[in-house]
Motif scaffolding. Structure first.
Motif, PDB file in Angstrom:
ATOM      1  N   GLU A  79       1.805  -9.860   0.660  1.00 36.93           N
ATOM      2  CA  GLU A  79       0.610  -9.085   0.354  1.00 36.93           C
ATOM      3  C   GLU A  79      -0.580 -10.021   0.148  1.00 36.93           C
ATOM      4  O   GLU A  79      -0.484 -11.043  -0.514  1.00 36.93           O
ATOM      5  CB  GLU A  79       0.859  -8.244  -0.906  1.00 36.93           C
TER       6      GLU A  79
ATOM      7  N   LYS B 233      -3.282  -0.633   3.788  1.00 37.27           N
ATOM      8  CA  LYS B 233      -2.825  -1.795   3.025  1.00 37.27           C
ATOM      9  C   LYS B 233      -2.550  -2.953   3.983  1.00 37.27           C
ATOM     10  O   LYS B 233      -2.684  -4.118   3.618  1.00 37.27           O
ATOM     11  CB  LYS B 233      -1.567  -1.447   2.236  1.00 37.27           C
TER      12      LYS B 233
ATOM     13  N   THR C  31      -7.074  -6.332   1.659  1.00 35.19           N
ATOM     14  CA  THR C  31      -6.263  -5.819   2.761  1.00 35.19           C
ATOM     15  C   THR C  31      -5.496  -6.968   3.419  1.00 35.19           C
ATOM     16  O   THR C  31      -6.069  -8.007   3.735  1.00 35.19           O
ATOM     17  CB  THR C  31      -7.148  -5.117   3.814  1.00 35.19           C
TER      18      THR C  31
END
Length: 235
Positions: A27, A155, A186
């Protein structure tokens, strides 16, 4: 970890396009997938976004396998793709093109907020919102394609050759935009023929050769690798 691909095999009829590929994205990263034309980069993106079904292997998004899900389900889960060649809708205005990116959203206020955010990022699109999207320059169309993908508040953003066919001034602008999108939270998977530019903004990269990952590492390490320089950077 936002995405984990394991032993991915994708076939086009009798042609084995992707041969047991493994990679992952954490992430908040920009991860680049580089390789020659025909190496299978776009095939991998289409498999993640549900446009192609894997023959074998798994694609896990936040720990859940999405390899058999349909494209709208994957968009709803938070993955958007900006396709190679932009594929904006001619005959529709800039605003209408952006609205197409929010087709799964029902909340009008949320759609308006998303539109305002896109216009804040791309001022030129606000100026041209009632113009036929087909009349925009190549760089403006690429901004529109990215803006359309951002309308669903992804995402994970999949970018397929965002600098293709653009003038140098727009190429630099597009890469600045990609970095800014990352800074706002993002995660990005980037496919790009301009390997030098791509690796220079990437946390990590993977080198795809004939459907197989042959190298991987930090973006700056791959940039300075002699084999990568010789094959992709003109070194």
């Amino acid at each position: 970890m936002i995405l984990k691909v394991r032993n991915l095999v994708v076939n086009y009829g009798v042609i084995n396009a992707i041969k047991g590929v493994n990679f992952e994205i954490n992430e908040g990263e920009i991860v680049s997938l580089i390789g020659a034309n025909g190496a299978g980069k776009t095939t991998i993106l289409k498999s993640i976004s549900g446009l192609l079904k894997p023959a074998e292997g798994s694609i896990s998004y936040f720990g859940k396998d999405i390899g058999r899900k349909k494209a709208p389900e994957i968009v709803a889960a938070g993955i958007s793709q900006v396709p190679e060649g932009r594929h904006i809708f001619p005959g529709l205005s800039v605003k209408e093109n952006l609205q197409m990116g929010a087709f799964l959203q029902k909340d009008r206020q949320q759609i308006k907020e998303s539109m305002d955010e896109v216009y804040e990022r791309f001022h030129i699109l606000k100026k041209r919102e009632n113009q036929d999207a087909a009349t925009l320059s190549g760089g403006e169309q690429q901004m529109l394609a990215i803006g359309r993908a951002l309308m669903s508040k992804p995402k994970l953003l999949l970018l397929d050759e965002p600098s293709m066919g653009l003038a140098p001034i727009f190429i630099n602008k597009i890469f600045e935009i990609i970095e800014a999108i990352k800074q706002q939270g993002t995660t990005i998977l980037l496919i790009e023929q301009n390997a030098k530019k791509a690796l220079s903004i990437s946390d990590r990269g993977y080198v795809l050769v004939a459907g197989e990952i042959k190298m991987n590492g930090a973006g700056n390490k791959l940039l300075s690798d002699p084999a990568v320089q010789k094959a992709y950077l003109g070194g």
